[in-house]
Write a protein that holds these residues in place. Structure first.
Motif, PDB file in Angstrom:
ATOM      1  N   ARG A 155      32.852  -3.937  16.004  1.00  0.00           N
ATOM      2  CA  ARG A 155      32.503  -5.353  15.928  1.00  0.00           C
ATOM      3  C   ARG A 155      31.446  -5.607  14.849  1.00  0.00           C
ATOM      4  O   ARG A 155      30.444  -4.880  14.764  1.00  0.00           O
ATOM      5  CB  ARG A 155      31.970  -5.828  17.282  1.00  0.00           C
ATOM      6  CG  ARG A 155      31.826  -7.334  17.361  1.00  0.00           C
ATOM      7  CD  ARG A 155      31.014  -7.695  18.555  1.00  0.00           C
ATOM      8  NE  ARG A 155      31.702  -7.418  19.798  1.00  0.00           N
ATOM      9  CZ  ARG A 155      32.303  -8.346  20.544  1.00  0.00           C
ATOM     10  NH1 ARG A 155      32.302  -9.587  20.197  1.00  0.00           N
ATOM     11  NH2 ARG A 155      32.879  -8.026  21.658  1.00  0.00           N
TER      12      ARG A 155
ATOM     13  N   LEU B  34      24.751  -5.691  25.705  1.00  0.00           N
ATOM     14  CA  LEU B  34      24.411  -6.363  24.449  1.00  0.00           C
ATOM     15  C   LEU B  34      22.895  -6.466  24.368  1.00  0.00           C
ATOM     16  O   LEU B  34      22.250  -6.985  25.289  1.00  0.00           O
ATOM     17  CB  LEU B  34      25.025  -7.766  24.417  1.00  0.00           C
ATOM     18  CG  LEU B  34      24.628  -8.643  23.218  1.00  0.00           C
ATOM     19  CD1 LEU B  34      25.187  -8.071  21.909  1.00  0.00           C
ATOM     20  CD2 LEU B  34      25.111 -10.083  23.400  1.00  0.00           C
ATOM     21  N   LYS B  73      27.060  -7.181  16.344  1.00  0.00           N
ATOM     22  CA  LYS B  73      27.534  -5.985  15.638  1.00  0.00           C
ATOM     23  C   LYS B  73      27.519  -4.774  16.562  1.00  0.00           C
ATOM     24  O   LYS B  73      26.640  -4.664  17.425  1.00  0.00           O
ATOM     25  CB  LYS B  73      26.623  -5.713  14.440  1.00  0.00           C
ATOM     26  CG  LYS B  73      26.700  -6.830  13.419  1.00  0.00           C
ATOM     27  CD  LYS B  73      26.260  -6.354  12.087  1.00  0.00           C
ATOM     28  CE  LYS B  73      26.877  -7.222  11.014  1.00  0.00           C
ATOM     29  NZ  LYS B  73      26.742  -6.635   9.698  1.00  0.00           N
ATOM     30  N   ALA B  74      28.487  -3.908  16.347  1.00  0.00           N
ATOM     31  CA  ALA B  74      28.537  -2.691  17.168  1.00  0.00           C
ATOM     32  C   ALA B  74      27.401  -1.769  16.761  1.00  0.00           C
ATOM     33  O   ALA B  74      27.081  -1.666  15.576  1.00  0.00           O
ATOM     34  CB  ALA B  74      29.869  -1.993  16.953  1.00  0.00           C
ATOM     35  N   SER B  75      26.818  -1.088  17.735  1.00  0.00           N
ATOM     36  CA  SER B  75      25.845  -0.041  17.402  1.00  0.00           C
ATOM     37  C   SER B  75      26.643   1.228  17.123  1.00  0.00           C
ATOM     38  O   SER B  75      27.876   1.203  17.131  1.00  0.00           O
ATOM     39  CB  SER B  75      24.903   0.186  18.582  1.00  0.00           C
ATOM     40  OG  SER B  75      25.610   0.860  19.600  1.00  0.00           O
ATOM     41  N   ASP B  81      26.417  -3.114  21.923  1.00  0.00           N
ATOM     42  CA  ASP B  81      26.447  -4.006  20.759  1.00  0.00           C
ATOM     43  C   ASP B  81      25.067  -4.616  20.568  1.00  0.00           C
ATOM     44  O   ASP B  81      24.272  -4.701  21.511  1.00  0.00           O
ATOM     45  CB  ASP B  81      27.470  -5.133  20.986  1.00  0.00           C
ATOM     46  CG  ASP B  81      28.911  -4.639  20.830  1.00  0.00           C
ATOM     47  OD1 ASP B  81      29.098  -3.482  20.418  1.00  0.00           O
ATOM     48  OD2 ASP B  81      29.840  -5.423  21.113  1.00  0.00           O
TER      49      ASP B  81
END
Lengths: 509, 251
Positions: A155, B34, B73-75, B81
């Motif tokens: 993502r 998140l 954003k993905a970690s 995230d």
């Protein structure tokens, strides 16, 4: 919810080197996330591939077992020995996941091969952040070799993903798009499903002459029964014999209830031959049923009778092994082959169409038979009181079974939803009548075991069991009348009439 | 979905280190997490190597959760995230003051993320204003790192007083000791006093540690580069207490 979907490319070369050394571009580097692992695997399933049909794969590699399901964490366990049945596994999670799907069936290898799997992180220079992931999944055996590279987005890194995807396109050719890359997909892609054993089927023409349709159906049932013979000979699980018997019983019932469709000599011949083939199978089935229920029986007895029960189980197991050998010999004998050939020949004879009954369209005949059976069940059933002899109850069970067979054998001629409704309404009555009969059969079976043994503890355990089963049977007997009333209700009559596309008339009592 | 916050009016008490490490452990336990970096300095985003993608989007933060999701954003870790911070997050107090129902705004916008995440961890800036109040409404529990010094003791008392005045449920506040130096007599004394005064301090104590400082250089949670060190064990203990608390609150 990732920004974008994964992309897949077919594997041509297993080495990831083709992406390394700047293969993906200067700013991107490949880092091992889980190193390539190649394993010899065996795929296990039961005879009907119930796991496969339910989108599950049971993969065995050495003593490691993995049950894979789409979009779920695999259930893994290490198991010593080779568990065959769901109850043989020590992992409670596996037992739970397998029990409902395999029921009484044994696991067998359905495919073997080598699976290679690996994961890489793709990092971007600068922040050294992982921007997407790369997976390799490959299956290979003597006949198949199939696998995919799969680029998995993260993502928030769409641009980076697109950049890597473009590089991959250059190296491997254009991507195949988004594919659900897992072992199930790869095997489905190899057309593994084509190898799945399927019931023998024929298409029924509703206007076909009754003689043609009935003979065709008998032939089909006998052919389907034959599919289970190798499993009986190999003694894989009790269900092979059960299914074999069910198909033959259906065939015999069909020959009996469609009187007039087949010529009298053909009907009599088939009836005798089918009975001859079924006769040697009864003993083993009775012993199997008792052994399958042994835990329930054991729990009915107090501690003091456990050793007698152990003795009983040992005797039954010995008798079962003997009966199994006898049946295996019979099924491999010329007697059986000749009987089978005779049945097939007789059922396969050209239609004579000598009588009006044999000429009438099959749907008319089956309509009449369903209507007749249903009315008979209502009439005989509602006449049963709590004092009616057990014999009448057993007769009613047989009538119900005949109706059920008609509905299942000729199901194709009717609306599926309506058919389902009737079968659902029959269920309670059939279960009660079935269990009532089983209790009678078991008491008889146990009495016979007792008579054959001189062991006093065994005889005492058996007496105890018979007493408990007798009580259970009495209790069940009290439910018979209410179950019949439920089934003979006007709602069922209306559904039967809908099925046969008739105006509803009150059930003739 | 649960929303928790790491909050203190005071800066430099270990808020970000805590947010980063507990978000990491939550994700590692299989919880879809998140981490929202509300601090315009963006330290937790930096620790996870994540940069904000658009410069001006902060203005739309409280508009629609889909806008928010577009910035996530993905970690580098599964199930985790990050919503990275941007310098213009410093205008959140001004932005919120112009909006209606501003205190409930954050809670409402975050509730839209419940399909995606099971846990939201808010890393908050060291201030008290409209944004903090929005956090007090949205989050439960609010984890408060406290350095066992006189000044921190006073700050915690001020925070409790603020909750009392504004009628926020003070049970939401869950303090724990952070950056503790065992050899300092003052730290020991303050911890004893505060534990006697407030019964809700967590048992886990985060030590003052070079490993926590090194998170900046390593740009990763402590577990990744100092697995067997005391600081990591302390964060594990802290997470275990937090998760017990979260499970209890769910029931």
């Amino acid at each position: 919810m990732p920004d974008t979907q994964s992309l897949a490319w077919p594997v041509t070369v297993l080495e990831p080197d083709l992406f390394d050394n700047g293969g993906l571009g200067e700013k991107l580097s490949l880092e091992v996330r889980s190193p390539p692992k190649t394993e010899d695997v065996t795929l296990l399933d039961d005879f009907d591939w119930h796991l496969w049909q339910d989108n599950r794969l049971l993969v065995k590699s050495g003593n490691d077992y993995q049950l894979l399901a789409p979009a779920a964490e695999p259930i893994t366990a290490v198991e010593a020995g080779s568990p065959q049945f769901s109850w043989d596994f020590t992992s409670p999670a596996l037992v739970e996941a397998l029990a409902g799907r395999l029921t009484l069936r044994a696991l067998r290898p359905i495919l073997a091969g080598r699976v290679t799997q690996a994961w890489w992180n793709i990092r971007e220079a600068g922040d050294d952040k992982i921007v997407c992931r790369l997976q390799l999944l490959h299956f290979q055996n003597e006949t198949h070799s199939q696998g995919y590279w799969q680029l998995v987005p993260l993502r928030g890194y769409q641009k980076e993903f697109d950049k890597v995807a473009r590089r991959m396109d250059k190296i491997l050719g254009e991507s195949l798009g988004n594919l659900p890359v897992d072992l199930h997909f790869i095997l489905a892609d190899l057309a593994l499903d084509d190898a799945r054993p399927r019931a023998a089927t024929i298409h029924l023409d509703s206007t076909a002459a009754s003689e043609v349709a009935v003979a065709g159906m008998v032939l089909n049932l006998v052919r389907d029964a034959q599919r289970h013979v190798p499993g009986i000979i190999e003694d894989i699980d009790s269900e092979f014999l059960h299914d074999f018997r069910v198909q033959l019983r259906k065939a015999r019932s069909l020959v009996q209830i469609t009187k007039g469709a087949l010529s009298a000599p053909r009907q009599a011949g088939l009836k005798t031959l089918l009975a001859d083939v079924m006769r040697p199978t009864g003993l083993l089935r009775d012993l199997d049923v008792f052994l399958l229920e042994q835990q329930d029986y054991r729990s009915l007895l107090p501690e003091i009778h456990q050793s007698g029960f152990d003795q009983l189980i040992r005797n039954v197991k010995n008798a079962r092994n003997q009966a199994c050998k006898t049946l295996q010999q019979y099924l491999q004998s010329d007697t059986y082959s000749n009987q089978l050939v005779s049945i097939i020949d007789l059922a396969g004879e050209p239609a004579e169409l000598a009588s009006p009954s044999s000429q009438q369209p099959i749907y008319l005949l089956v309509n009449k038979l369903i209507s007749k059976r249903y009315r008979k069940i209502c009439r005989n059933g509602l006449a049963i009181t709590d004092d009616t002899p057990d014999e009448e109850v057993h007769n009613l069970r047989i009538e119900c079974k005949k109706l059920r067979y008609l509905l299942t054998i000729f199901g194709e001629l009717y609306d599926a939803a309506t058919l389902k409704k009737i079968i659902k309404r029959m269920k309670r009555l059939q279960t009660i009548l079935g269990n009532f009969n089983d209790y009678a059969v078991q008491q008889e079976f146990l009495a016979m075991q007792s008579a054959k043994s001189r062991s006093q503890p065994l005889q005492m355990a058996v007496s105890g069991l018979i007493a408990v089963i007798f009580q259970q049977q009495r209790q069940l007997r009290q439910q018979v009348c209410s179950a019949i009333e439920e089934f003979a209700a006007p709602e069922t009559t209306a559904i039967i009439d809908t099925l046969l596309a008739k105006e509803t008339e009150p059930c003739e009592l | 979905m649960r929303i928790v916050a790491c909050y203190s009016m005071k800066g430099g008490v270990g808020k970000t280190a805590t947010a980063v490490n507990i978000a990491y452990w939550a994700a590692k336990s299989g919880i879809r997490t998140l981490l929202i970096d509300l601090d315009p300095q963006g330290a937790s985003s930096f620790y996870f190597r994540v940069k904000p993608s658009s410069k001006s989007w902060g203005k739309r933060f409280f508009n629609a959760y889909k806008d928010l999701l577009g910035q996530v954003k993905a970690s580098d870790y599964d199930n985790l995230d990050i919503l990275p911070a941007h310098l213009n997050f410093r205008k959140f107090d001004v932005l919120l003051s112009s909006l209606k129902k501003r205190k409930a705004r954050l809670k409402k916008i975050l509730s839209g993320l419940s399909d995606e995440y099971q846990l939201i961890v808010l890393d908050c800036p060291p201030s008290i204003g409209d944004l903090s109040e929005a956090v007090f409404v949205a989050a439960n529990p609010i984890f408060v790192p406290v350095i066992p010094t006189t000044l921190s003791q006073r700050t915690y008392a001020q925070l409790l007083q603020f909750f009392k005045e504004k009628k926020y449920p003070h049970k939401k506040l869950v303090p724990f000791f952070s950056m503790v130096q065992g050899q300092k007599a003052l730290h020991k004394k303050t911890m004893e006093e505060m534990r006697a005064q407030y019964s809700n301090f967590l048992d886990a104590v985060i030590p003052f540690s070079v490993d926590v400082e090194n998170m900046g250089e390593q740009r990763a949670p402590v577990d990744v580069f100092a697995r067997s060190r005391p600081a990591n064990r302390a964060y594990v203990a802290l997470w275990k207490e937090m998760v017990a608390l979260l499970n209890k609150k769910v029931k």
